[in-house]
Design an enzyme around this catalytic site. Structure first.
Site, PDB file in Angstrom:
ATOM      1  N   LYS A 128      28.384 -10.484 -14.809  1.00 33.62           N
ATOM      2  CA  LYS A 128      29.286 -11.413 -14.036  1.00 33.62           C
ATOM      3  C   LYS A 128      30.395 -11.637 -12.485  1.00 33.62           C
ATOM      4  O   LYS A 128      29.522 -11.400 -11.887  1.00 33.62           O
ATOM      5  CB  LYS A 128      29.033 -12.657 -15.241  1.00 33.62           C
ATOM      6  CG  LYS A 128      28.349 -13.186 -15.692  1.00 33.62           C
ATOM      7  CD  LYS A 128      28.723 -13.249 -17.033  1.00 33.62           C
ATOM      8  CE  LYS A 128      27.195 -13.867 -18.006  1.00 33.62           C
ATOM      9  NZ  LYS A 128      27.638 -14.605 -18.920  1.00 33.62           N
ATOM     10  N   ASP A 137      29.015 -22.867 -17.401  1.00 37.09           N
ATOM     11  CA  ASP A 137      27.955 -22.312 -17.934  1.00 37.09           C
ATOM     12  C   ASP A 137      27.688 -23.644 -18.573  1.00 37.09           C
ATOM     13  O   ASP A 137      26.518 -23.571 -19.068  1.00 37.09           O
ATOM     14  CB  ASP A 137      29.067 -21.966 -19.385  1.00 37.09           C
ATOM     15  CG  ASP A 137      28.798 -20.331 -19.580  1.00 37.09           C
ATOM     16  OD1 ASP A 137      28.033 -20.083 -19.145  1.00 37.09           O
ATOM     17  OD2 ASP A 137      29.806 -20.320 -20.777  1.00 37.09           O
ATOM     18  N   GLN A 177      33.409 -15.952 -23.067  1.00 37.37           N
ATOM     19  CA  GLN A 177      32.027 -15.174 -23.339  1.00 37.37           C
ATOM     20  C   GLN A 177      31.495 -15.413 -24.910  1.00 37.37           C
ATOM     21  O   GLN A 177      32.568 -14.873 -25.399  1.00 37.37           O
ATOM     22  CB  GLN A 177      31.879 -14.185 -22.702  1.00 37.37           C
ATOM     23  CG  GLN A 177      30.625 -12.823 -23.000  1.00 37.37           C
ATOM     24  CD  GLN A 177      29.554 -13.466 -21.852  1.00 37.37           C
ATOM     25  OE1 GLN A 177      29.782 -13.885 -20.715  1.00 37.37           O
ATOM     26  NE2 GLN A 177      28.603 -13.502 -22.228  1.00 37.37           N
TER      27      GLN A 177
HETATM   28  N1  GUN Z   1      26.319 -15.307 -24.633  1.00 39.95           N
HETATM   29  C1  GUN Z   1      25.691 -15.398 -24.291  1.00 39.95           C
HETATM   30  N2  GUN Z   1      25.017 -16.426 -23.246  1.00 39.95           N
HETATM   31  C2  GUN Z   1      25.929 -16.594 -22.546  1.00 39.95           C
HETATM   32  C3  GUN Z   1      26.376 -17.487 -21.739  1.00 39.95           C
HETATM   33  O1  GUN Z   1      24.998 -17.794 -20.966  1.00 39.95           O
HETATM   34  N3  GUN Z   1      27.706 -17.862 -21.810  1.00 39.95           N
HETATM   35  C4  GUN Z   1      28.471 -17.503 -22.158  1.00 39.95           C
HETATM   36  N4  GUN Z   1      29.791 -17.869 -21.401  1.00 39.95           N
HETATM   37  N5  GUN Z   1      28.924 -16.845 -22.844  1.00 39.95           N
HETATM   38  C5  GUN Z   1      26.418 -16.187 -23.271  1.00 39.95           C
END
Ligand code: GUN
Length: 309
Positions: free
Chosen positions: A69, A136, A113
């Protein structure tokens, strides 16, 4: 209830068919090129979009996702700020950090996350993030917006799936869509977004009895169950569009989705590969939400005053 539809393909034609592979890397690339231009326009106005990423503990998969990311942010010109905490961090520490980030001018998106260690309440963390910075799309405000078709930040994975379908000009209106998996992050928002586009949607999940009786009716099958080879050719209607959201690592180290790709590609009209399908789109839509958040700020729009879908 779902209504069955018959395929227009004869068995002879269907026999020779292989699905078009939807290239998530290429679609991501073109969206990221557009995002770069939007970032440049913001920079010209003196604003650089910024994303804060909070990671707790040493989950190796999370470490890879966060690194991807942050790299992607750099690629399009978004600043990213990483906040790492040990696995035994107190929830208060993270809640206080989020409160600070909510009012920071150079942060337009905040992401915690997941998963988090067991001392954390994910709903509590998610509701602490300002809906205006919830890139998100997990905040109740954004989730609720999906129900009425008026959300600010759509959750990134289902948003990416919709963009892939749009890119391939796959119509949704009146189509039978079956979503396998009912998670808050993928399955539920996916179903709402497709319903908003006038598809007839059925959600299946771990407790669904005889999954195949539903999947066989799908014109569009979206699978987000986290189970390798869950979907085999006998469960797929000839000519269906198959979107595989699963990411599973086999004991051999190979990454696979939830769909028997080699088998199903001979029956479907379109299919996404794993890796290289939905995965890159998830990250790209996070960038898109972050840029959109900065643009909203630059235009003086507040989430709770005005929402767009
Ligand atoms: N863990 C797995 N997928 C995601 C996501 O799309 N966002 C976040 N914050 N954590 C994750």
């Amino acid at each position: 209830m779902l209504c069955g539809t018959t395929s227009a393909l004869t068995p002879e034609v269907a026999d020779k068919m292989t699905a078009k592979i939807i290239d998530g890397v290429a679609v991501s690339g073109s969206i990221r090129a557009e995002l770069k231009e939007r970032v440049a326009a913001l920079l010209a106005k003196g604003m650089r979009p910024g994303l804060a990423v909070i990671v707790v503990g040493e989950n190796p998969a999370s470490a890879v996702y966060v690194r991807n990311k942050m790299r992607a942010c750099e690629q399009v010109g978004i600043s990213s700020f990483r906040y790492a905490f040990p696995a035994d961090a107190e929830p208060e520490q993270i809640l206080n950090l989020i409160a600070d980030l909510n009012i920071k001018d150079d942060v337009h998106g905040i992401l915690v996350q997941l998963p988090l260690p067991s001392q954390f309440s994910i709903p509590q963390i998610v509701r602490t993030i300002s809906a205006e910075k919830d890139v998100d799309g997990f905040h109740l405000y954004n989730m609720g917006g999906l129900v009425v078709g008026d959300t600010v930040f759509p959750p990134c994975t289902p948003y990416g799936v919709v963009k892939l379908l749009e890119h391939e000009s796959i119509p949704l209106e009146g189509k039978n869509v079956v979503v396998v998996g009912a998670s808050n992050i993928v399955g539920k928002p996916m179903a709402l977004m497709l319903m908003q586009r006038d598809a007839t949607v059925c959600i299946c999940h771990a407790k669904t009895r005889d999954l195949a009786q539903f999947t066989i009716l799908a014109d569009i099958l979206v699978v987000a169950a986290g189970q390798p080879n869950l979907i085999v050719p006998q469960m797929v209607k000839t000519g269906a569009v198959v979107i595989d959201v699963g990411i599973n690592r086999l004991p051999s180290g190979k990454l696979v989705g939830d769909v028997d790709f080699e088998g199903v590609r001979k029956k479907a009209s379109y299919i996404t590969p794993v890796p290289g399908g939905v995965g890159p789109m998830t990250v790209t839509m996070l960038l898109a939400n972050t840029v959109a958040s900065a643009e909203r700020k630059s235009n003086g729009i507040r989430s709770l005053d005005h929402a767009t879908s």
